[in-house]
Design a protein around this motif. Structure first.
Motif, PDB file in Angstrom:
ATOM      1  N   GLN A  93       0.813  -1.227   0.000  1.00 31.52           N
ATOM      2  CA  GLN A  93       0.000   0.000   0.000  1.00 31.52           C
ATOM      3  C   GLN A  93       0.844   1.274   0.000  1.00 31.52           C
ATOM      4  O   GLN A  93       0.388   2.312  -0.448  1.00 31.52           O
ATOM      5  N   GLY A  98       1.312   1.079 -10.212  1.00 33.32           N
ATOM      6  CA  GLY A  98       0.045   0.497 -10.640  1.00 33.32           C
ATOM      7  C   GLY A  98       0.372  -0.823 -11.291  1.00 33.32           C
ATOM      8  O   GLY A  98       1.454  -0.996 -11.841  1.00 33.32           O
ATOM      9  N   PHE A 107     -12.782  -6.539 -11.061  1.00 40.23           N
ATOM     10  CA  PHE A 107     -13.807  -6.924 -10.095  1.00 40.23           C
ATOM     11  C   PHE A 107     -15.103  -7.214 -10.850  1.00 40.23           C
ATOM     12  O   PHE A 107     -15.680  -6.297 -11.449  1.00 40.23           O
ATOM     13  N   LEU A 110     -18.415  -5.118 -10.276  1.00 39.54           N
ATOM     14  CA  LEU A 110     -18.407  -3.670 -10.450  1.00 39.54           C
ATOM     15  C   LEU A 110     -18.387  -3.331 -11.940  1.00 39.54           C
ATOM     16  O   LEU A 110     -17.785  -4.053 -12.733  1.00 39.54           O
ATOM     17  N   ASN A 114     -16.828   1.787 -12.162  1.00 34.70           N
ATOM     18  CA  ASN A 114     -16.436   1.570 -10.769  1.00 34.70           C
ATOM     19  C   ASN A 114     -15.106   0.851 -10.639  1.00 34.70           C
ATOM     20  O   ASN A 114     -14.381   1.047  -9.665  1.00 34.70           O
ATOM     21  N   TYR A 118     -12.010   2.663  -8.745  1.00 29.84           N
ATOM     22  CA  TYR A 118     -11.812   1.964  -7.473  1.00 29.84           C
ATOM     23  C   TYR A 118     -10.760   2.628  -6.589  1.00 29.84           C
ATOM     24  O   TYR A 118     -10.968   2.815  -5.395  1.00 29.84           O
ATOM     25  N   GLY A 119      -9.637   2.991  -7.166  1.00 29.71           N
ATOM     26  CA  GLY A 119      -8.561   3.584  -6.372  1.00 29.71           C
ATOM     27  C   GLY A 119      -8.780   5.067  -6.095  1.00 29.71           C
ATOM     28  O   GLY A 119      -8.158   5.631  -5.207  1.00 29.71           O
ATOM     29  N   ARG A 121     -11.888   6.523  -5.466  1.00 29.87           N
ATOM     30  CA  ARG A 121     -12.898   6.616  -4.417  1.00 29.87           C
ATOM     31  C   ARG A 121     -12.273   6.802  -3.051  1.00 29.87           C
ATOM     32  O   ARG A 121     -12.719   7.583  -2.233  1.00 29.87           O
ATOM     33  N   ASN A 122     -11.224   6.035  -2.857  1.00 33.11           N
ATOM     34  CA  ASN A 122     -10.615   5.971  -1.551  1.00 33.11           C
ATOM     35  C   ASN A 122      -9.919   7.272  -1.167  1.00 33.11           C
ATOM     36  O   ASN A 122      -9.644   7.514  -0.012  1.00 33.11           O
ATOM     37  N   ARG A 123      -9.641   8.094  -2.177  1.00 30.75           N
ATOM     38  CA  ARG A 123      -8.852   9.289  -1.873  1.00 30.75           C
ATOM     39  C   ARG A 123      -9.729  10.497  -1.576  1.00 30.75           C
ATOM     40  O   ARG A 123      -9.283  11.622  -1.634  1.00 30.75           O
ATOM     41  N   ARG A 166      -7.476   1.204 -14.960  1.00 35.00           N
ATOM     42  CA  ARG A 166      -7.587   1.160 -13.502  1.00 35.00           C
ATOM     43  C   ARG A 166      -6.221   1.353 -12.846  1.00 35.00           C
ATOM     44  O   ARG A 166      -6.087   2.056 -11.843  1.00 35.00           O
ATOM     45  N   ALA A 167      -5.195   0.718 -13.447  1.00 36.86           N
ATOM     46  CA  ALA A 167      -3.854   0.828 -12.862  1.00 36.86           C
ATOM     47  C   ALA A 167      -3.297   2.241 -13.008  1.00 36.86           C
ATOM     48  O   ALA A 167      -2.521   2.699 -12.185  1.00 36.86           O
ATOM     49  N   THR A 170      -4.602   6.287 -10.606  1.00 33.14           N
ATOM     50  CA  THR A 170      -4.046   7.050  -9.488  1.00 33.14           C
ATOM     51  C   THR A 170      -2.714   7.700  -9.846  1.00 33.14           C
ATOM     52  O   THR A 170      -1.982   8.130  -8.959  1.00 33.14           O
TER      53      THR A 170
END
Ligand SMILES: Nc1ncnc2c1ncn2[C@@H]1O[C@H](COP(=O)(O)OP(=O)(O)OP(=O)(O)O)[C@@H](O)[C@H]1O
Ligand SMILES: [Mg+2]
Lengths: 374, 564
Positions: A93, A98, A107, A110, A114, A118-119, A121-123, A166-167, A170
């Protein structure tokens, strides 16, 4: 196959490198699983913005090295330094990368949107900014309009691109790809190859890709790291790897290669049977058993008998060239020569024909005997 | 217990792995307190006298010198072996009918055959008394033999164990390779030789495993022999009699240890077989499809529906008995028995307790067991802890309910035990039931988790998403069918079990299944039947809801499964 390869290499004009700053430095990394050593003292530097391929046969430790960089596997000994920061013991983490897995690991429950978000959302990024960013990423991988689809409704190539988006979401400093194309069929693979390469060049993100497909490595990489049995055999540009293989293993693993059993002589010389042949300079001892490596396309044939002759025992038609198998007249060894189609008419090839063979010294390398097999 | 790990927010990454460690430790602690400590305490008790002094094997010596007690070993073995023969024989034939013939009405048969699982094992025993007892309307069929004793026990056990065997053997017979049968046919092999050389060897592991499972269930069952055993005592009823009847806890511990042996043996054999079976599966096997053969198909239809008929008859009898005014003298229909006048504190309270227990176990148990399985399967590091947790998760399968219940008395009722306050609460019943049925749920979870992409967690970590987010957003939803299966399994078992909880309730937490026992002991047979039917109906309703819910989920909410 090698013609495609040489032409690809020719097309590959070396990109102009800015003065290089290291992005990732791997120092003496060793990984043991019980008594088995999967990585044995790996040292390597990867530069900012570079596209590096780990290439090697199955089980040589490519994935293990990639997972070590990602922190998914903890190395037994050794250090990893990313942008001057020691990340050797950081958990996954806390590292900046990525990753795209061979299985993509999308996933399934999703939507594409989504998955890519995914990554983000968390931020605690605002919704509108997430939306904009995902839209941007999907445009980047040519998937605009698929936001609400589920992974099961996408083709393999599309899934692969979602995983890539996705990778990248972020904005990692390092992109890790573990055989990202191996699950796809050949045509999609060729297309995606250039897409990924173009994307990488555009974003300038430092990228490491694992592959066991030499063609993939030769066409995509700035530099290739050839691995075998947990050690690095050679690091170099595709052209270096192809034209100046550092070991018999690299020579045999990449492209086609003839290996003739010879005895090393003084500098630039070897004995094939009783016949002296010239080769590139070597460091082997006089009288030491050796193998002389030469690519089939470097072998020159002529209708005039020469110092070295061979009898044609097989002719394969491979489109742009013909592959001729010869049995050497004086020593009991076979040799393969690739003859471009337009030269073959001059030779008027037929079975049993005896041809003169010329092995150009600048294409012939000497390696210690018994070291070529993987 | 698990919730603790969710509370702390992870700002620093090292917290994450600390949380993982804490969650793992919590899982281990749960099974250490809920399983290991009680068992060890029980083993120690079997080596002590009443005063608590160590006396070595004296209790065991005493046990083997008391003919009345030793007899039970032979009795238990006898009924367990007979039950195994009957159940596995019938279940094999029925499973063969389902998988290898074209008999009509397979779905209906499977539905009927599963019904006994929803009833407490006391129900068939009560029904059998009505059917074959002194006033039974089929007693002539027994040709003068008494149903109170081995005959009744074997019939009652066969009823409730049959579905377990049927499921195991259906699975075993489904994994067939058509190519073998085609090869045999091409070589002109007669049908009986094909059966002996291909079918039987193909299911041998499933069959052996089934034999041991059935044998263990039979030898450790308490409900059936308690109701219909009469003077015929078996190990499980001995534990009860020693503890509840004579307050002889030491001897109870000794009998428990003896009862533990066959279960542990069968557990070891089963593990050994499971390991072997993996190597046998071939990825390229082509499933075999039966082709119609009228004579064979009709024979199997008759056989299967005879079995289904017996099941329906037993359940129907219990329902009927619960509705008849006074069997066999006044056959008018009444709901009077459902007021449970035989119980001082009213039967509906017990039913409500059972409902509370079943819902709690289903909810807590599902989350805890699935989460623990996830920790074991999907964590890097902490290997010894994870292996230890997995081993302890497999153990409950080898511990009969009677043994677990008694072990709980010994452990939790000790003066000075910090968990002493649990004794007599609903919480201890939840813990006990959760542990009792842990293994099957654990295995279901592991199977479901193994089917997930192994890199989900790695992707989550690379995107800097905490592991519990990935667990809640991906792992849990994707495994939802398995999770629902686990919860309904726990619910039904919590509703029907009697063996462990019979030692652990108090007047506030009396359960419906225990009430059946007490009503029967007190001579209120119709009310006992009514309570058993009530349990059965509750389980049935929940099972139907579960089926409907699963159907809806798979068709709507989980659209992604067949997304297009
Ligand atoms: N967790 C593990 N435990 C034991 N051995 C392992 C483990 N992971 C990898 N290995 C071993 O380490 C060696 C290198 O594995 P790795 O997956 O890195 O190979 P690879 O180069 O990626 O091969 P492939 O092309 O097949 O993916 C293999 O021999 C493998 O069996
Ligand atoms: Mg790999």
């Amino acid at each position: 196959m090698h013609t495609t390869m040489t032409s690809l290499l020719a097309a590959d004009t070396p990109t102009v490198m800015t003065p290089t700053t290291p992005h990732l430095t791997i120092e003496a990394v060793t990984k043991r699983f019980g008594s088995f050593t999967a990585l044995d003292g790996i040292s390597l530097t990867i530069n900012e913005g570079e596209f590096v391929c780990f290439l090697g046969p199955s089980g040589c430790g490519k994935t293990t090295l990639l997972r070590t960089i990602a922190g998914l596997t903890q190395q037994t000994t050794g250090t990893l330094i990313q942008r001057d920061k020691d990340i050797s013991t950081l958990p996954t983490q806390a590292r900046d990368f990525g990753i795209v897995f061979q299985s993509y690991a999308l996933f399934p429950n999703l939507t594409v949107f989504n998955n890519v978000a995914y990554g983000l959302r968390n931020r605690r990024v605002e919704r509108s900014r997430i939306q904009a960013r995902v839209g941007e990423l999907l445009a980047l991988v040519n998937l605009t309009g698929s936001e609400n689809k589920y992974p099961a409704a996408l083709s393999g190539g599309q899934q692969q691109r979602v995983a890539l988006a996705r990778a990248l979401a972020t904005e990692p400093g390092l992109l890790l790809l573990d055989e990202p194309l191996s699950a796809l069929d050949a045509r999609v693979r060729g297309h995606l190859r250039s897409q990924i390469k173009a994307l990488q060049a555009r974003l300038g993100v430092t990228t490491i890709m694992v592959t066991h497909d030499q063609e993939e490595a030769l066409t995509m990489a700035d530099r290739i790291v050839v691995m075998n049995h947990g050690v690095i055999e050679q690091v170099g540009t595709p052209a270096e790897i192809y034209h100046q293989p550092a070991s018999a293993f690299v020579a045999s693993f990449i492209g086609s290669m003839n290996f003739l059993e010879v005895t090393a002589q003084g500098d630039n010389q070897a004995l094939l049977g009783t016949m002296p042949c010239a080769c590139l300079s070597h460091t082997l001892k006089v009288g030491q058993a050796a193998q002389l490596a030469i690519r089939p396309e470097a072998v020159a044939l002529s209708r005039q008998a020469g110092a070295l002759n061979g009898e044609v025992i097989g002719i394969e038609f491979l489109g742009p060239f013909q592959r001729v198998t010869l049995r050497l007249t004086d020593v009991d060894q076979t040799l393969i020569a690739d003859v471009p189609s337009r030269d073959s008419t001059d030779l008027n090839l037929y079975q049993g024909q005896v041809l003169g063979i010329h092995l150009p010294a600048e294409a012939a390398r000497l390696y210690p005997a018994g070291s070529s097999q993987q | 217990m698990i919730a603790e790990s969710f509370v702390k927010s992870a700002t620093k990454p090292s917290l994450e792995s600390l949380n993982r460690l804490l969650a793992l430790l919590a899982g281990v602690a749960l099974l250490v307190v809920g399983l290991l400590f009680p068992l060890v305490t029980m083993l120690i008790k079997s080596l002590q006298d009443r005063a608590g002094d160590f006396i070595g094997l004296a209790n065991f010596a005493h046990y083997f010198q008391t003919p009345a007690l030793v007899n039970s070993i032979a009795n238990s073995l006898r009924v367990a072996l007979m039950t195994t023969g009957v159940v596995v024989g019938l279940a094999f034939l029925c499973a063969y009918g389902i998988t290898r013939t074209c008999m009509p009405g397979k779905r209906l048969f499977r539905m009927l055959a599963i019904l006994p699982i929803l009833a407490p094992s006391l129900l068939p025993a009560i029904s059998l008394v009505y059917l074959f007892g002194n006033q039974g309307f089929l007693r002539d069929l027994l040709a003068g033999q008494s149903v109170y004793g081995p005959i009744g026990i074997v019939m009652g056990m066969s009823f409730w164990i049959f579905p377990h065997a049927l499921m195991l053997l259906t699975t075993a017979l489904t994994n067939s390779d058509a190519r073998l049968y085609e090869a045999a046919e091409a070589l002109g092999t007669p049908k009986w030789r094909t059966f002996l050389t291909i079918t039987l060897p193909g299911v041998r592991y499933g069959l052996i495993s089934c034999l041991f499972v059935v044998f263990t269930l039979a030898i450790t069952d308490f409900g059936v022999p308690k109701i219909i055993g009469g003077q015929f005592s078996v190990l499980a009823t001995d534990v009860y009699r020693q503890v509840v009847g004579q307050q002889n806890f030491q001897m109870g511990a000794v009998v428990s240890v003896i009862l533990l042996l066959p279960a542990v043996l069968s557990f070891i054999v089963d593990r050994w077989i499971q390991r072997r079976q993996v190597a046998q599966l071939s990825a390229r096997a082509v499933p075999w499809q039966p082709s119609p053969s009228p004579l064979r198909d009709w024979i199997f239809t008759l056989l299967c529906y005879a079995v289904a008929g017996a099941i329906v008859l037993v359940i129907g009898t219990a329902v009927y008995a619960s509705l008849v005014q006074f069997w066999p003298y006044n056959l008018s229909i009444t709901f009077e028995h459902y007021t449970f006048q035989g119980m001082a504190d009213g039967g509906w309270g017990a039913w409500f307790n059972s409902l509370k227990l079943a819902f709690s176990v289903a909810l807590v148990g599902t989350l805890v067991i699935f989460f623990n399985a996830w920790l074991i399967e999907k964590s890097e590091g902490f290997r010894p802890l994870r292996q230890g947790l997995h081993f302890m998760a497999m153990l409950p399968m080898a511990v009969p309910g009677m043994v677990l219940g008694l072990a709980y008395i010994f452990f939790f009722n000790q003066a000075g035990n910090p968990f002493n306050w649990l004794y007599g609460t609903l919480t201890i019943l939840v813990l006990n039931t959760l542990v009792h049925f842990y293994t099957v749920c654990h295995l279901t979870s592991v199977t479901a988790l193994k089917q997930l992409d192994p890199e989900f967690e790695a992707v989550g970590a690379s995107l800097k998403v905490p592991f519990w987010t990935t667990f809640c957003r991906v792992t849990l939803p994707v495994s939802l069918p398995a999770v629902l299966d686990i919860s309904v399994y726990l619910f039904v078992n919590a509703m029907t079990t009697v063996s462990a909880v019979v030692f652990l309730y108090n007047s506030d937490t009396r359960l419906a299944s225990v009430a059946v026992l007490h009503l029967d002991e007190a001579g209120y047979f119709a009310s006992a039947a009514a309570m058993a039917v009530l349990i059965f109906l509750t389980s049935l309703v929940v099972k139907l809801l579960h089926t409907a819910l699963t159907h809806v989920l798979l068709n709507n909410a989980q659209r992604w499964r067949h997304a297009c």
